[in-house]
Design a protein around this motif. Structure first.
Motif, PDB file in Angstrom:
ATOM      1  N   THR A 249      -4.411  20.240 -32.030  1.00  0.00           N
ATOM      2  CA  THR A 249      -3.969  21.537 -31.518  1.00  0.00           C
ATOM      3  C   THR A 249      -5.157  22.415 -31.167  1.00  0.00           C
ATOM      4  O   THR A 249      -5.167  23.060 -30.112  1.00  0.00           O
ATOM      5  CB  THR A 249      -3.056  22.234 -32.546  1.00  0.00           C
TER       6      THR A 249
ATOM      7  N   ALA B 103      -2.830  17.216 -26.066  1.00  0.00           N
ATOM      8  CA  ALA B 103      -1.643  17.637 -26.805  1.00  0.00           C
ATOM      9  C   ALA B 103      -0.562  16.559 -26.842  1.00  0.00           C
ATOM     10  O   ALA B 103       0.204  16.485 -27.806  1.00  0.00           O
ATOM     11  CB  ALA B 103      -1.089  18.922 -26.206  1.00  0.00           C
TER      12      ALA B 103
ATOM     13  N   THR C  45       1.535  17.088 -34.033  1.00  0.00           N
ATOM     14  CA  THR C  45       1.957  18.012 -32.987  1.00  0.00           C
ATOM     15  C   THR C  45       2.846  19.069 -33.624  1.00  0.00           C
ATOM     16  O   THR C  45       3.747  18.748 -34.390  1.00  0.00           O
ATOM     17  CB  THR C  45       2.743  17.262 -31.893  1.00  0.00           C
TER      18      THR C  45
ATOM     19  N   THR D  87       0.945  23.414 -30.421  1.00  0.00           N
ATOM     20  CA  THR D  87       0.558  22.362 -29.481  1.00  0.00           C
ATOM     21  C   THR D  87       1.476  22.374 -28.267  1.00  0.00           C
ATOM     22  O   THR D  87       1.014  22.247 -27.128  1.00  0.00           O
ATOM     23  CB  THR D  87       0.620  20.986 -30.169  1.00  0.00           C
TER      24      THR D  87
END
Length: 158
Positions: free
Chosen positions: A15, A91, A115, A119
């Motif tokens: 992230t 991402a 994630t 993100t």
């Protein structure tokens, strides 16, 4: 036998890398985060961005009729689009692939590769900013090119 006393490398968060690519990708911030300040490609990201910013400065100084500015401005768009595309690629990588590449010393399911909503927001903003930069750069370049062609055609016909 001497024991290795170097500290373990800190985990690289997916992230954080995506947001650095979105916010400062044109200057290579994401590359410096992942690979350190010795990364040649990180420094190479700044070249098209700097050329594009020079084009912006020329537009502000000399106006839209400056021919060099309409050549330089697309470089800013290219730098922004590349940074946004990199943020999207980072991402959307699965956690196992992210950790295998950027956190090889840790487990494949380490939290650094997870994630989360931040993100997802980085992906959405990258799509918006990247598409806007691409379209604006192309539109400005083509507009100035065709206006220049018309001016030259009028000059030749006189």
């Amino acid at each position: 036998m001497v024991a290795d006393t170097r500290p373990a490398p800190r985990p690289r968060n997916k992230t954080v890398a995506a947001w650095l690519a979105l916010v400062g990708g044109g200057f290579g911030w994401h590359r410096f985060y992942l690979h350190g300040f010795g990364d040649v490609w990180g420094w190479a990201h700044a070249i098209p961005t700097a050329l594009g910013l020079w084009g912006v400065d020329r537009v502000l100084t000399y106006g839209q009729d400056d021919q060099l500015s309409w050549v330089l401005l697309p470089f800013l768009g290219i730098g922004l689009v590349a940074a946004c595309l990199t943020a999207i690629v980072y991402a959307l990588q699965p956690p196992q692939r992210w950790n295998a590449r950027h956190n090889p010393a840790g487990p494949a399911d380490a939290r650094a590769g997870d994630t989360n909503w931040l993100t997802v927001i980085a992906v959405v903003l990258s799509l918006m900013v990247g598409a806007t930069a691409l379209m604006a750069g192309l539109a400005f370049s083509f507009q100035r090119y065709f206006e220049y062609q018309i001016e030259e055609g009028l000059r030749i016909s006189q």
